[in-house]
Design an enzyme around this catalytic site. Sequence first.
Site: not given
Length: 269
Positions: A45, A162, A165, A222
């Site tokens: 990914d 994210y 999480s 990212q």
Amino acid sequence: MRVSIHANSNANSQVAKGKLLAGLKAPAFQIDEAHPDVVITIGGDGTLLSAFHRYADQLDHVRFIGVHTGHLGFYTDWRDFEVDALIEALNRDSGESISYPLLDVLTDFEDGTTAHYLALNEATLKRESGTMRSDVYIRENFFESFRGDGLCVATPTGSTAYSKSNGGAVIHPRLDAMQVTEIASINNRVFRTLAAPMILAPDEWISLRPEPFQDYVMTIDQFTARPSMINAIRFKIASERIHFARYRHMHFWDRVEDAFIGAKKPDAL
């Protein structure tokens, strides 16, 4: 068909890239890194995210295909041992695609300049040191004063990354929604936040007006930036969308189960 191939440095990815290049030598295909019709990524990914940002200004005509050289990813429909089947699907291509929503991020700086970004997964704002303090507005209406490590704003496809999480919900990508999750918020008798994920409708937007510090860190997928003094950041669902050349269907919840649970299937009744 104009094709661009992007592979990470993994040995399996490079082998798959070579096999794919050999299979696309037919006259029907042309390798074109500048203006492709289809972008094929080989790796994971993260490789697809990098290719998305490279071609973010061509989303109106580019379709993406992900080949995974590890376990199945959320943006990858093919494995590296299926290159021959992928080439056959490309030969039968009739323009089929599926699209997912993106996140539009507009940052206003103290010096009067602006910066605009698109995110496929999420964008975050944090402080490198100390508590982040920011007023939060929804559709220009004041909502809360946030205190904590930071805030994460995610797309539906990014809800499995994210955002999850941080306690966010997993959202089906057919929903044109964005989700805001708190990162270690402070809640006591002095400071109060909602302390729960928020899912916003496609006609809504959220704005952050952080207190003037110079040690903010902003991420777009990212990529990390340390911007100058920020006045405000606005997040909304983008008018642009990412398109995937979908030659076979894999149910979203099957991807979720495979990635996070991987449970043994019950015996048939």
